[in-house]
Design an enzyme around this catalytic site. Structure first.
Site, PDB file in Angstrom:
ATOM      1  N   GLY A  58      49.713  -1.860  43.265  1.00 34.80           N
ATOM      2  CA  GLY A  58      51.028  -1.264  43.121  1.00 34.80           C
ATOM      3  C   GLY A  58      51.270  -0.150  44.118  1.00 34.80           C
ATOM      4  CG  HIS A  61      48.440   3.966  43.470  1.00 32.19           C
ATOM      5  ND1 HIS A  61      48.458   4.838  42.414  1.00 32.19           N
ATOM      6  CD2 HIS A  61      48.688   2.722  42.944  1.00 32.19           C
ATOM      7  CE1 HIS A  61      48.685   4.169  41.293  1.00 32.19           C
ATOM      8  NE2 HIS A  61      48.836   2.884  41.590  1.00 32.19           N
ATOM      9  CG  ASP A 116      45.891  -4.469  41.227  1.00 33.68           C
ATOM     10  OD1 ASP A 116      47.068  -4.860  41.322  1.00 33.68           O
ATOM     11  OD2 ASP A 116      45.561  -3.268  41.324  1.00 33.68           O
ATOM     12  CG  HIS A 231      48.541   2.783  37.249  1.00 32.70           C
ATOM     13  ND1 HIS A 231      47.178   2.559  37.209  1.00 32.70           N
ATOM     14  CD2 HIS A 231      48.997   2.205  38.390  1.00 32.70           C
ATOM     15  CE1 HIS A 231      46.828   1.863  38.288  1.00 32.70           C
ATOM     16  NE2 HIS A 231      47.908   1.645  39.018  1.00 32.70           N
ATOM     17  CG  ASP A 420      59.086  36.509  50.329  1.00 33.20           C
ATOM     18  OD1 ASP A 420      59.319  37.682  49.968  1.00 33.20           O
ATOM     19  OD2 ASP A 420      58.264  36.224  51.220  1.00 33.20           O
ATOM     20  CG  ASP A 422      56.393  38.933  49.378  1.00 29.50           C
ATOM     21  OD1 ASP A 422      57.502  39.387  49.741  1.00 29.50           O
ATOM     22  OD2 ASP A 422      55.574  38.437  50.172  1.00 29.50           O
ATOM     23  CB  THR A 520      64.454  45.994  58.559  1.00 25.46           C
ATOM     24  OG1 THR A 520      64.543  47.106  59.464  1.00 25.46           O
ATOM     25  CG2 THR A 520      65.009  44.742  59.232  1.00 25.46           C
ATOM     26  CG  ASP A 575      65.896  45.852  53.570  1.00 32.21           C
ATOM     27  OD1 ASP A 575      65.893  44.629  53.796  1.00 32.21           O
ATOM     28  OD2 ASP A 575      64.892  46.583  53.684  1.00 32.21           O
TER      29      ASP A 575
END
Length: 593
Positions: A58, A61, A116, A231, A420, A422, A520, A575
Protein backbone atom coordinates in the site's frame (compact mmCIF):
# COMPACT_ATOMS: atom_id res chain seq x y z
CA UNK A 1 -3.16 13.50 14.56
CA UNK A 2 -3.27 16.28 11.99
CA UNK A 3 -6.12 16.22 9.47
CA UNK A 4 -4.62 19.01 7.36
CA UNK A 5 -3.25 18.08 3.93
CA UNK A 6 -2.09 19.99 0.88
CA UNK A 7 -3.61 17.27 -1.31
CA UNK A 8 -7.05 16.05 -0.23
CA UNK A 9 -7.66 13.60 -3.09
CA UNK A 10 -6.08 10.25 -2.11
CA UNK A 11 -5.82 9.00 -5.71
CA UNK A 12 -4.15 12.20 -6.88
CA UNK A 13 -1.77 12.06 -3.91
CA UNK A 14 -0.67 8.50 -4.75
CA UNK A 15 -0.28 8.97 -8.51
CA UNK A 16 1.60 12.26 -8.33
CA UNK A 17 3.85 11.01 -5.54
CA UNK A 18 4.77 7.96 -7.60
CA UNK A 19 5.47 10.14 -10.62
CA UNK A 20 7.79 12.31 -8.53
CA UNK A 21 10.24 9.42 -8.28
CA UNK A 22 10.88 9.62 -12.02
CA UNK A 23 11.60 13.33 -11.65
CA UNK A 24 14.24 12.84 -8.96
CA UNK A 25 15.70 9.75 -10.65
CA UNK A 26 15.77 9.76 -14.47
CA UNK A 27 16.66 6.05 -14.47
CA UNK A 28 13.11 5.17 -13.35
CA UNK A 29 9.87 4.79 -15.28
CA UNK A 30 6.26 4.99 -14.10
CA UNK A 31 3.48 2.72 -15.34
CA UNK A 32 0.61 4.89 -14.15
CA UNK A 33 -2.39 2.59 -14.86
CA UNK A 34 -0.75 -0.13 -12.77
CA UNK A 35 0.94 2.20 -10.24
CA UNK A 36 4.29 0.55 -10.86
CA UNK A 37 7.74 2.12 -10.58
CA UNK A 38 10.42 0.20 -12.47
CA UNK A 39 13.99 0.61 -13.68
CA UNK A 40 14.60 1.90 -17.18
CA UNK A 41 16.07 -0.96 -19.26
CA UNK A 42 19.05 1.22 -20.22
CA UNK A 43 20.00 1.56 -16.54
CA UNK A 44 20.40 -2.21 -16.02
CA UNK A 45 23.78 -3.61 -17.02
CA UNK A 46 24.23 -7.32 -17.69
CA UNK A 47 20.58 -8.11 -17.04
CA UNK A 48 21.13 -11.59 -18.44
CA UNK A 49 23.48 -12.33 -15.56
CA UNK A 50 21.30 -10.98 -12.75
CA UNK A 51 17.97 -11.72 -11.15
CA UNK A 52 15.05 -9.29 -10.92
CA UNK A 53 13.52 -8.32 -7.58
CA UNK A 54 10.00 -7.00 -7.09
CA UNK A 55 8.16 -5.84 -4.01
CA UNK A 56 5.21 -3.60 -3.22
CA UNK A 57 2.37 -2.76 -0.92
CA UNK A 58 0.00 0.00 0.00
CA UNK A 59 0.95 3.62 -0.51
CA UNK A 60 1.47 5.94 2.45
CA UNK A 61 4.67 4.22 3.62
CA UNK A 62 7.06 6.18 1.43
CA UNK A 63 9.87 5.69 0.78
CA UNK A 64 8.82 2.09 1.43
CA UNK A 65 8.85 0.38 -0.91
CA UNK A 66 8.70 2.36 -4.15
CA UNK A 67 11.70 4.37 -3.00
CA UNK A 68 13.86 1.23 -3.09
CA UNK A 69 13.72 0.83 -6.88
CA UNK A 70 17.12 1.43 -8.43
CA UNK A 71 20.62 0.07 -8.76
CA UNK A 72 21.43 -2.14 -5.81
CA UNK A 73 17.76 -2.41 -4.90
CA UNK A 74 14.48 -3.43 -6.46
CA UNK A 75 13.89 -3.85 -10.18
CA UNK A 76 10.26 -2.82 -9.79
CA UNK A 77 7.71 -2.00 -7.13
CA UNK A 78 3.92 -2.16 -7.37
CA UNK A 79 1.90 0.27 -5.26
CA UNK A 80 -1.64 0.07 -4.00
CA UNK A 81 -3.84 2.90 -2.78
CA UNK A 82 -3.18 4.31 0.69
CA UNK A 83 -2.69 1.45 3.15
CA UNK A 84 -4.17 -1.09 0.67
CA UNK A 85 -2.36 -3.87 -1.14
CA UNK A 86 -2.04 -3.59 -4.92
CA UNK A 87 -4.41 -5.76 -6.93
CA UNK A 88 -3.29 -9.12 -8.29
CA UNK A 89 -3.62 -7.86 -11.87
CA UNK A 90 -1.15 -5.02 -11.15
CA UNK A 91 1.40 -7.51 -9.93
CA UNK A 92 0.82 -9.79 -12.93
CA UNK A 93 1.38 -6.96 -15.40
CA UNK A 94 4.56 -5.94 -13.62
CA UNK A 95 5.91 -9.47 -13.88
CA UNK A 96 4.85 -9.79 -17.52
CA UNK A 97 5.89 -6.40 -18.89
CA UNK A 98 8.15 -4.38 -16.59
CA UNK A 99 11.10 -6.68 -15.92
CA UNK A 100 14.07 -7.61 -18.12
CA UNK A 101 13.08 -10.59 -20.23
CA UNK A 102 16.52 -12.16 -19.94
CA UNK A 103 17.03 -12.00 -16.17
CA UNK A 104 18.13 -15.24 -14.53
CA UNK A 105 15.26 -15.41 -12.08
CA UNK A 106 12.70 -13.47 -10.06
CA UNK A 107 12.77 -12.83 -6.32
CA UNK A 108 9.41 -11.69 -4.95
CA UNK A 109 9.48 -9.83 -1.62
CA UNK A 110 6.28 -9.19 0.33
CA UNK A 111 5.75 -7.69 3.77
CA UNK A 112 3.77 -10.02 5.97
CA UNK A 113 0.27 -8.65 5.46
CA UNK A 114 -2.45 -10.90 4.08
CA UNK A 115 -3.23 -8.82 0.98
CA UNK A 116 0.42 -8.36 0.06
CA UNK A 117 1.29 -12.02 0.54
CA UNK A 118 -1.70 -13.26 -1.49
CA UNK A 119 -1.38 -10.81 -4.37
CA UNK A 120 2.38 -11.10 -4.69
CA UNK A 121 2.11 -14.83 -4.22
CA UNK A 122 -0.20 -14.85 -7.22
CA UNK A 123 2.44 -12.85 -9.10
CA UNK A 124 5.03 -15.47 -8.21
CA UNK A 125 2.78 -18.24 -9.52
CA UNK A 126 2.11 -16.33 -12.75
CA UNK A 127 5.85 -15.95 -13.24
CA UNK A 128 6.37 -19.68 -12.75
CA UNK A 129 3.65 -20.32 -15.31
CA UNK A 130 5.63 -18.15 -17.72
CA UNK A 131 8.61 -20.43 -17.22
CA UNK A 132 10.58 -18.17 -14.87
CA UNK A 133 12.62 -19.34 -11.90
CA UNK A 134 10.93 -17.75 -8.88
CA UNK A 135 11.52 -17.51 -5.14
CA UNK A 136 9.40 -15.62 -2.64
CA UNK A 137 10.41 -14.21 0.76
CA UNK A 138 7.80 -12.98 3.22
CA UNK A 139 9.20 -10.24 5.42
CA UNK A 140 8.17 -10.10 9.09
CA UNK A 141 10.12 -8.36 11.84
CA UNK A 142 7.64 -6.77 14.29
CA UNK A 143 7.50 -8.01 17.89
CA UNK A 144 4.66 -5.65 18.87
CA UNK A 145 2.26 -8.52 18.29
CA UNK A 146 3.51 -11.56 20.18
CA UNK A 147 3.35 -15.20 19.18
CA UNK A 148 0.18 -15.93 21.11
CA UNK A 149 -1.87 -13.16 19.48
CA UNK A 150 -0.31 -13.41 16.03
CA UNK A 151 -1.00 -17.14 15.79
CA UNK A 152 -0.49 -18.47 12.28
CA UNK A 153 -0.18 -14.96 10.81
CA UNK A 154 3.29 -14.38 12.23
CA UNK A 155 5.20 -11.15 12.57
CA UNK A 156 4.12 -8.05 10.67
CA UNK A 157 6.55 -6.52 8.21
CA UNK A 158 7.67 -3.07 9.38
CA UNK A 159 10.85 -1.00 9.16
CA UNK A 160 13.25 -3.90 9.64
CA UNK A 161 12.17 -5.16 6.21
CA UNK A 162 14.31 -2.37 4.79
CA UNK A 163 17.33 -4.53 5.62
CA UNK A 164 15.86 -7.35 3.51
CA UNK A 165 15.49 -5.09 0.47
CA UNK A 166 18.93 -3.57 0.91
CA UNK A 167 20.76 -6.87 1.37
CA UNK A 168 19.00 -8.83 -1.39
CA UNK A 169 19.31 -5.91 -3.79
CA UNK A 170 23.03 -5.59 -3.13
CA UNK A 171 23.65 -9.30 -3.63
CA UNK A 172 21.61 -9.32 -6.84
CA UNK A 173 23.64 -6.40 -8.16
CA UNK A 174 26.79 -8.43 -7.48
CA UNK A 175 25.40 -11.26 -9.59
CA UNK A 176 24.16 -13.47 -6.78
CA UNK A 177 22.00 -16.38 -7.81
CA UNK A 178 18.28 -16.53 -7.17
CA UNK A 179 18.77 -19.17 -4.49
CA UNK A 180 21.50 -17.14 -2.77
CA UNK A 181 19.42 -13.95 -2.78
CA UNK A 182 16.35 -15.74 -1.42
CA UNK A 183 18.38 -17.47 1.25
CA UNK A 184 20.07 -14.28 2.41
CA UNK A 185 16.67 -12.56 2.49
CA UNK A 186 15.31 -15.27 4.79
CA UNK A 187 18.45 -15.03 6.91
CA UNK A 188 17.77 -11.34 7.46
CA UNK A 189 14.12 -12.01 8.36
CA UNK A 190 15.23 -14.59 10.93
CA UNK A 191 17.71 -12.17 12.51
CA UNK A 192 15.88 -8.83 12.61
CA UNK A 193 13.49 -7.53 15.28
CA UNK A 194 11.52 -4.28 15.40
CA UNK A 195 9.15 -2.49 17.74
CA UNK A 196 7.30 0.79 17.19
CA UNK A 197 5.74 3.42 19.41
CA UNK A 198 3.51 6.28 18.30
CA UNK A 199 1.86 9.29 19.89
CA UNK A 200 -1.12 9.02 17.58
CA UNK A 201 -2.68 7.23 14.66
CA UNK A 202 -2.46 9.06 11.35
CA UNK A 203 -5.23 10.76 9.42
CA UNK A 204 -5.62 9.09 6.04
CA UNK A 205 -6.12 11.50 3.15
CA UNK A 206 -9.76 11.44 2.10
CA UNK A 207 -11.09 10.22 5.44
CA UNK A 208 -13.39 12.36 7.66
CA UNK A 209 -11.58 15.04 9.63
CA UNK A 210 -13.57 14.00 12.69
CA UNK A 211 -11.18 11.03 12.92
CA UNK A 212 -8.56 13.43 14.28
CA UNK A 213 -10.84 14.60 17.09
CA UNK A 214 -11.70 11.03 18.02
CA UNK A 215 -8.03 10.10 18.14
CA UNK A 216 -7.21 12.71 20.76
CA UNK A 217 -9.86 11.16 22.99
CA UNK A 218 -8.50 7.67 22.38
CA UNK A 219 -4.85 8.63 22.95
CA UNK A 220 -4.66 11.95 24.84
CA UNK A 221 -1.61 14.14 25.36
CA UNK A 222 1.05 12.52 27.52
CA UNK A 223 0.38 9.00 26.28
CA UNK A 224 1.80 6.85 23.52
CA UNK A 225 0.96 3.45 22.10
CA UNK A 226 3.55 0.70 22.12
CA UNK A 227 3.46 -1.65 19.16
CA UNK A 228 1.24 0.50 16.95
CA UNK A 229 1.25 -0.71 13.36
CA UNK A 230 2.03 1.29 10.24
CA UNK A 231 -1.62 1.09 9.08
CA UNK A 232 -3.09 2.49 12.32
CA UNK A 233 -3.36 -1.01 13.84
CA UNK A 234 -3.68 -0.78 17.62
CA UNK A 235 -0.62 -1.53 19.68
CA UNK A 236 -0.13 -3.89 22.57
CA UNK A 237 0.00 -1.34 25.36
CA UNK A 238 -0.66 2.34 26.09
CA UNK A 239 2.16 4.08 27.89
CA UNK A 240 2.02 7.13 30.10
CA UNK A 241 5.75 7.72 30.24
CA UNK A 242 8.59 9.94 29.18
CA UNK A 243 11.04 8.93 26.45
CA UNK A 244 13.53 7.04 28.68
CA UNK A 245 10.81 4.77 30.06
CA UNK A 246 9.30 4.29 26.59
CA UNK A 247 12.64 3.23 25.12
CA UNK A 248 13.27 0.95 28.09
CA UNK A 249 9.99 -0.85 27.42
CA UNK A 250 10.70 -1.10 23.69
CA UNK A 251 14.16 -2.61 24.19
CA UNK A 252 12.79 -5.08 26.70
CA UNK A 253 10.30 -6.31 24.12
CA UNK A 254 12.92 -6.96 21.45
CA UNK A 255 15.77 -8.19 23.66
CA UNK A 256 14.30 -9.96 26.70
CA UNK A 257 14.94 -13.66 26.14
CA UNK A 258 12.76 -14.44 29.14
CA UNK A 259 9.70 -13.23 27.23
CA UNK A 260 8.78 -16.37 25.32
CA UNK A 261 6.02 -14.50 23.48
CA UNK A 262 8.45 -12.06 21.85
CA UNK A 263 11.93 -13.58 22.04
CA UNK A 264 12.27 -13.99 18.27
CA UNK A 265 16.01 -13.28 17.98
CA UNK A 266 18.66 -13.86 20.63
CA UNK A 267 20.89 -10.78 20.47
CA UNK A 268 23.73 -10.46 22.96
CA UNK A 269 26.52 -8.02 23.68
CA UNK A 270 29.01 -10.21 21.87
CA UNK A 271 27.02 -10.13 18.61
CA UNK A 272 27.75 -7.80 15.72
CA UNK A 273 24.60 -5.70 15.27
CA UNK A 274 23.26 -2.91 13.04
CA UNK A 275 20.53 -0.55 14.23
CA UNK A 276 17.88 1.39 12.31
CA UNK A 277 15.70 4.10 13.85
CA UNK A 278 12.75 4.70 11.53
CA UNK A 279 10.64 7.85 11.58
CA UNK A 280 6.96 7.22 10.82
CA UNK A 281 7.10 10.52 8.96
CA UNK A 282 5.87 13.17 11.37
CA UNK A 283 8.64 13.49 13.93
CA UNK A 284 11.10 16.38 13.65
CA UNK A 285 14.79 15.73 13.06
CA UNK A 286 15.37 17.26 16.49
CA UNK A 287 13.20 14.64 18.20
CA UNK A 288 14.67 11.86 16.09
CA UNK A 289 18.13 12.85 17.27
CA UNK A 290 16.98 12.79 20.89
CA UNK A 291 15.34 9.39 20.37
CA UNK A 292 18.45 7.94 18.74
CA UNK A 293 20.64 9.16 21.61
CA UNK A 294 18.31 7.62 24.18
CA UNK A 295 18.14 4.27 22.37
CA UNK A 296 21.92 4.19 21.89
CA UNK A 297 22.54 5.05 25.55
CA UNK A 298 20.29 2.33 26.92
CA UNK A 299 21.43 -0.24 24.36
CA UNK A 300 25.11 0.25 25.16
CA UNK A 301 24.80 0.67 28.92
CA UNK A 302 22.01 -1.77 29.84
CA UNK A 303 22.63 -4.48 27.23
CA UNK A 304 26.31 -3.91 26.36
CA UNK A 305 25.27 -3.89 22.68
CA UNK A 306 27.16 -1.40 20.52
CA UNK A 307 25.88 -1.46 16.92
CA UNK A 308 28.56 -1.35 14.23
CA UNK A 309 26.22 0.60 11.96
CA UNK A 310 23.47 3.08 12.87
CA UNK A 311 20.85 4.39 10.45
CA UNK A 312 18.22 7.02 11.19
CA UNK A 313 15.51 8.55 9.00
CA UNK A 314 12.30 7.64 7.19
CA UNK A 315 12.73 4.14 5.73
CA UNK A 316 9.19 2.79 5.91
CA UNK A 317 6.77 5.51 6.92
CA UNK A 318 3.17 5.85 7.91
CA UNK A 319 2.06 9.09 6.25
CA UNK A 320 2.74 11.87 8.80
CA UNK A 321 2.72 9.55 11.80
CA UNK A 322 4.11 10.73 15.13
CA UNK A 323 5.95 7.52 15.83
CA UNK A 324 9.22 5.68 15.44
CA UNK A 325 10.52 2.15 15.09
CA UNK A 326 13.63 0.60 16.61
CA UNK A 327 15.04 -2.23 14.49
CA UNK A 328 18.04 -4.40 15.32
CA UNK A 329 19.61 -6.94 13.01
CA UNK A 330 22.08 -9.56 14.17
CA UNK A 331 24.70 -9.79 11.45
CA UNK A 332 24.76 -13.56 11.21
CA UNK A 333 27.15 -15.45 8.91
CA UNK A 334 25.63 -16.07 5.48
CA UNK A 335 28.43 -18.36 4.19
CA UNK A 336 28.75 -16.34 0.96
CA UNK A 337 32.42 -15.55 1.39
CA UNK A 338 34.52 -12.41 1.45
CA UNK A 339 32.84 -9.19 0.43
CA UNK A 340 29.33 -10.61 0.75
CA UNK A 341 28.67 -10.74 4.48
CA UNK A 342 25.47 -9.15 5.74
CA UNK A 343 27.48 -6.10 6.77
CA UNK A 344 29.16 -5.92 3.36
CA UNK A 345 25.77 -6.06 1.66
CA UNK A 346 24.34 -3.37 3.93
CA UNK A 347 27.40 -1.22 3.19
CA UNK A 348 27.30 -1.88 -0.56
CA UNK A 349 26.73 1.21 -2.72
CA UNK A 350 23.22 1.75 -4.05
CA UNK A 351 21.32 4.28 -6.08
CA UNK A 352 17.78 4.69 -4.78
CA UNK A 353 16.14 7.27 -2.54
CA UNK A 354 14.82 4.87 0.09
CA UNK A 355 18.30 4.27 1.47
CA UNK A 356 19.79 7.77 1.76
CA UNK A 357 23.52 8.35 1.63
CA UNK A 358 25.01 7.42 4.97
CA UNK A 359 28.39 7.87 6.60
CA UNK A 360 31.05 6.12 4.54
CA UNK A 361 32.25 2.67 5.54
CA UNK A 362 35.78 3.96 6.09
CA UNK A 363 34.48 6.35 8.75
CA UNK A 364 32.87 3.48 10.62
CA UNK A 365 35.76 1.05 10.35
CA UNK A 366 38.69 3.23 11.36
CA UNK A 367 39.92 3.56 14.94
CA UNK A 368 39.60 6.87 16.74
CA UNK A 369 41.92 7.92 19.55
CA UNK A 370 40.39 9.40 22.71
CA UNK A 371 40.08 13.18 22.71
CA UNK A 372 40.27 15.29 25.84
CA UNK A 373 37.27 17.60 25.52
CA UNK A 374 37.88 19.54 28.69
CA UNK A 375 38.38 23.23 28.10
CA UNK A 376 41.64 24.78 29.29
CA UNK A 377 41.25 27.73 31.64
CA UNK A 378 40.95 31.00 29.76
CA UNK A 379 42.72 34.11 30.94
CA UNK A 380 39.61 36.14 30.15
CA UNK A 381 38.79 37.72 33.47
CA UNK A 382 41.50 40.34 33.87
CA UNK A 383 41.61 42.75 36.77
CA UNK A 384 41.25 46.48 36.19
CA UNK A 385 41.48 49.81 37.98
CA UNK A 386 37.75 50.51 37.58
CA UNK A 387 36.16 50.40 41.00
CA UNK A 388 32.54 50.02 42.16
CA UNK A 389 30.73 49.66 45.47
CA UNK A 390 29.95 45.91 45.51
CA UNK A 391 26.79 46.41 47.55
CA UNK A 392 25.39 49.14 45.29
CA UNK A 393 26.43 47.25 42.14
CA UNK A 394 24.67 44.08 43.34
CA UNK A 395 21.48 45.79 44.47
CA UNK A 396 21.16 47.96 41.38
CA UNK A 397 21.78 45.08 38.97
CA UNK A 398 19.37 42.90 40.95
CA UNK A 399 16.67 45.54 40.64
CA UNK A 400 17.13 45.69 36.88
CA UNK A 401 17.09 41.91 36.52
CA UNK A 402 13.95 41.55 38.62
CA UNK A 403 12.25 44.18 36.47
CA UNK A 404 13.18 42.22 33.34
CA UNK A 405 11.82 38.99 34.85
CA UNK A 406 8.56 40.70 35.84
CA UNK A 407 8.19 42.00 32.29
CA UNK A 408 8.54 38.53 30.72
CA UNK A 409 4.81 37.70 30.38
CA UNK A 410 4.16 41.00 28.62
CA UNK A 411 7.23 40.70 26.38
CA UNK A 412 6.22 37.14 25.47
CA UNK A 413 2.67 38.24 24.67
CA UNK A 414 3.98 40.99 22.41
CA UNK A 415 6.41 38.65 20.69
CA UNK A 416 3.72 36.02 20.16
CA UNK A 417 1.81 38.60 18.15
CA UNK A 418 4.64 40.05 16.06
CA UNK A 419 7.39 37.43 16.31
CA UNK A 420 8.01 33.84 17.31
CA UNK A 421 7.23 34.17 21.01
CA UNK A 422 10.69 33.48 22.45
CA UNK A 423 11.95 37.00 23.21
CA UNK A 424 10.54 37.13 26.73
CA UNK A 425 11.68 33.65 27.73
CA UNK A 426 15.21 34.37 26.51
CA UNK A 427 15.35 37.60 28.50
CA UNK A 428 13.97 35.91 31.60
CA UNK A 429 16.38 32.97 31.31
CA UNK A 430 19.38 35.29 31.13
CA UNK A 431 18.13 37.42 34.03
CA UNK A 432 17.44 34.44 36.29
CA UNK A 433 20.87 32.96 35.57
CA UNK A 434 22.51 36.28 36.42
CA UNK A 435 20.60 36.46 39.71
CA UNK A 436 21.85 32.97 40.58
CA UNK A 437 25.40 34.04 39.74
CA UNK A 438 25.13 37.14 41.97
CA UNK A 439 24.00 34.92 44.84
CA UNK A 440 26.64 32.24 44.40
CA UNK A 441 29.53 34.53 43.43
CA UNK A 442 29.03 37.92 45.11
CA UNK A 443 30.62 40.77 43.13
CA UNK A 444 33.79 42.49 44.33
CA UNK A 445 35.07 46.02 43.90
CA UNK A 446 36.67 45.43 40.48
CA UNK A 447 34.08 46.38 37.85
CA UNK A 448 35.69 44.45 35.01
CA UNK A 449 35.82 41.16 36.88
CA UNK A 450 32.13 41.62 37.68
CA UNK A 451 31.20 42.77 34.19
CA UNK A 452 33.04 39.97 32.40
CA UNK A 453 31.12 37.44 34.49
CA UNK A 454 27.87 39.07 33.33
CA UNK A 455 28.99 38.91 29.70
CA UNK A 456 29.83 35.22 30.08
CA UNK A 457 26.33 34.44 31.37
CA UNK A 458 24.65 36.40 28.58
CA UNK A 459 26.73 34.62 25.94
CA UNK A 460 25.79 31.20 27.28
CA UNK A 461 22.13 31.60 28.21
CA UNK A 462 20.54 34.12 25.86
CA UNK A 463 20.06 32.79 22.35
CA UNK A 464 18.31 34.09 19.28
CA UNK A 465 18.82 37.45 17.61
CA UNK A 466 18.41 39.54 20.75
CA UNK A 467 20.87 37.31 22.63
CA UNK A 468 23.47 37.82 19.89
CA UNK A 469 22.95 41.59 19.94
CA UNK A 470 23.30 41.75 23.73
CA UNK A 471 26.46 39.60 23.65
CA UNK A 472 28.13 41.68 20.92
CA UNK A 473 27.15 44.94 22.59
CA UNK A 474 28.31 43.94 26.09
CA UNK A 475 31.64 42.62 24.79
CA UNK A 476 32.16 45.96 23.07
CA UNK A 477 31.23 47.77 26.31
CA UNK A 478 33.86 45.72 28.14
CA UNK A 479 36.49 46.72 25.59
CA UNK A 480 35.70 50.43 25.81
CA UNK A 481 35.58 50.37 29.62
CA UNK A 482 39.13 49.05 29.67
CA UNK A 483 40.22 51.77 27.27
CA UNK A 484 38.75 54.38 29.61
CA UNK A 485 40.28 52.98 32.80
CA UNK A 486 42.67 55.28 34.71
CA UNK A 487 46.23 54.16 35.57
CA UNK A 488 45.31 53.93 39.23
CA UNK A 489 42.21 52.57 40.96
CA UNK A 490 39.31 55.01 40.68
CA UNK A 491 35.50 54.85 40.77
CA UNK A 492 33.43 54.37 37.63
CA UNK A 493 31.40 57.46 36.79
CA UNK A 494 28.26 57.91 34.71
CA UNK A 495 30.43 59.70 32.16
CA UNK A 496 32.70 56.66 31.81
CA UNK A 497 29.66 54.44 31.39
CA UNK A 498 28.22 56.82 28.83
CA UNK A 499 31.38 56.90 26.72
CA UNK A 500 31.82 53.12 26.89
CA UNK A 501 28.22 52.52 25.88
CA UNK A 502 28.46 55.05 23.07
CA UNK A 503 31.57 53.38 21.68
CA UNK A 504 29.89 49.96 21.92
CA UNK A 505 26.82 51.24 20.07
CA UNK A 506 29.01 52.39 17.19
CA UNK A 507 30.73 49.00 17.18
CA UNK A 508 27.36 47.23 17.06
CA UNK A 509 26.66 48.93 13.76
CA UNK A 510 29.36 46.74 12.16
CA UNK A 511 27.22 43.64 12.76
CA UNK A 512 23.65 44.80 12.33
CA UNK A 513 22.06 47.48 10.18
CA UNK A 514 19.47 48.13 12.90
CA UNK A 515 19.01 51.81 13.69
CA UNK A 516 16.47 53.79 15.68
CA UNK A 517 13.29 53.77 13.62
CA UNK A 518 13.60 50.16 12.43
CA UNK A 519 11.39 48.73 15.22
CA UNK A 520 14.02 46.69 17.08
CA UNK A 521 15.50 46.80 20.56
CA UNK A 522 17.86 49.47 19.20
CA UNK A 523 14.90 51.86 19.38
CA UNK A 524 15.29 51.70 23.16
CA UNK A 525 19.05 51.13 23.29
CA UNK A 526 20.05 54.07 21.09
CA UNK A 527 18.26 56.85 23.07
CA UNK A 528 19.36 55.28 26.35
CA UNK A 529 23.03 55.33 25.34
CA UNK A 530 22.96 58.79 23.78
CA UNK A 531 21.15 60.36 26.73
CA UNK A 532 23.46 58.78 29.29
CA UNK A 533 26.51 59.93 27.31
CA UNK A 534 25.13 63.45 26.97
CA UNK A 535 23.46 64.00 30.36
CA UNK A 536 25.31 61.57 32.60
CA UNK A 537 22.01 60.81 34.33
CA UNK A 538 20.71 57.23 34.51
CA UNK A 539 17.10 58.24 35.25
CA UNK A 540 16.92 60.49 32.21
CA UNK A 541 18.52 57.79 30.09
CA UNK A 542 15.97 55.20 31.29
CA UNK A 543 13.12 57.60 30.46
CA UNK A 544 14.58 58.08 26.98
CA UNK A 545 14.62 54.28 26.56
CA UNK A 546 10.98 54.10 27.63
CA UNK A 547 9.97 56.76 25.14
CA UNK A 548 11.98 55.00 22.45
CA UNK A 549 10.17 51.76 23.18
CA UNK A 550 6.78 53.46 23.13
CA UNK A 551 7.62 55.07 19.78
CA UNK A 552 7.69 51.62 18.15
CA UNK A 553 3.91 51.31 18.51
CA UNK A 554 2.59 51.71 14.98
CA UNK A 555 6.13 51.68 13.55
CA UNK A 556 6.43 49.38 10.56
CA UNK A 557 9.33 46.97 11.01
CA UNK A 558 12.31 47.13 8.68
CA UNK A 559 14.24 44.31 10.34
CA UNK A 560 13.50 41.17 12.34
CA UNK A 561 10.77 38.57 12.16
CA UNK A 562 8.01 41.16 12.37
CA UNK A 563 8.81 42.07 8.77
CA UNK A 564 7.24 38.86 7.48
CA UNK A 565 4.82 37.98 10.28
CA UNK A 566 1.29 38.71 9.12
CA UNK A 567 -1.33 40.73 10.88
CA UNK A 568 -1.45 44.29 12.15
CA UNK A 569 -0.58 43.72 15.81
CA UNK A 570 2.45 45.98 15.37
CA UNK A 571 0.11 48.96 15.15
CA UNK A 572 -0.84 48.83 18.82
CA UNK A 573 2.05 47.18 20.71
CA UNK A 574 5.72 48.11 21.12
CA UNK A 575 8.62 46.08 19.81
CA UNK A 576 9.10 43.22 22.33
CA UNK A 577 12.89 43.56 22.50
CA UNK A 578 12.74 47.32 22.97
CA UNK A 579 10.13 46.93 25.69
CA UNK A 580 12.17 44.32 27.56
CA UNK A 581 15.30 46.48 27.49
CA UNK A 582 13.33 49.51 28.62
CA UNK A 583 11.98 47.62 31.61
CA UNK A 584 15.48 46.45 32.56
CA UNK A 585 17.10 49.91 32.50
CA UNK A 586 14.07 51.38 34.28
CA UNK A 587 14.71 48.85 37.04
CA UNK A 588 18.34 49.92 37.19
CA UNK A 589 17.39 53.59 37.43
CA UNK A 590 14.57 53.02 39.90
CA UNK A 591 16.77 51.43 42.56
CA UNK A 592 17.35 53.67 45.58
CA UNK A 593 20.27 52.79 47.84
Amino acid sequence: MSAKHFVDDPIQAVVTALNSLTITNPALLFDEPNKTIYRHPDSIQDSDKKISIICGGGSGHEPGWVGYVGKGGLTACVAGTIFASPAAEQVRKCVAHRLPKDSTGLLVLAANYTGDVLNFGMGAEKARAMGKNVEMVVMGDDVGVGRAKAGKVGRRGVAGAAFVLKVTGALAEMGGSLEQCAEVGRLVVNNVVSIATSLSRVHVIGKPRSDAEDEFERLPYGTSELGMGIHNEPGCEKLDTELPQTVKKMLEQILDQGDSDRAFVDIRGTDKVAMLINNFGGLSNLEMGAILSEVWGQLTKTYSIKPVRVFSGVYNGSLNGLGFTVSLIKLADNDLGAGKSLLDLIDAPCNFVGWPQQISVSMWDRSYSPVDQSEPPEDEYKASTLQVDPHQYTKQLTAGLNAAISAEPEVTRYDSIVGDGDCGTGLKRGAETLLTMLEKCPPGPDLMLNFQAVVHVVENTMDGTSGAIYAIFLNAVAYHLRQLAAPTPSPVTAQIWGKALEGALKGLNQYTPAKAGDRTLVDALDPFVRTLAEKGDLSQAAEAARLGSESTKGMKAKLGRTVYVGGDGWKTIPDPGAHGLSEFVSGLAGWVG
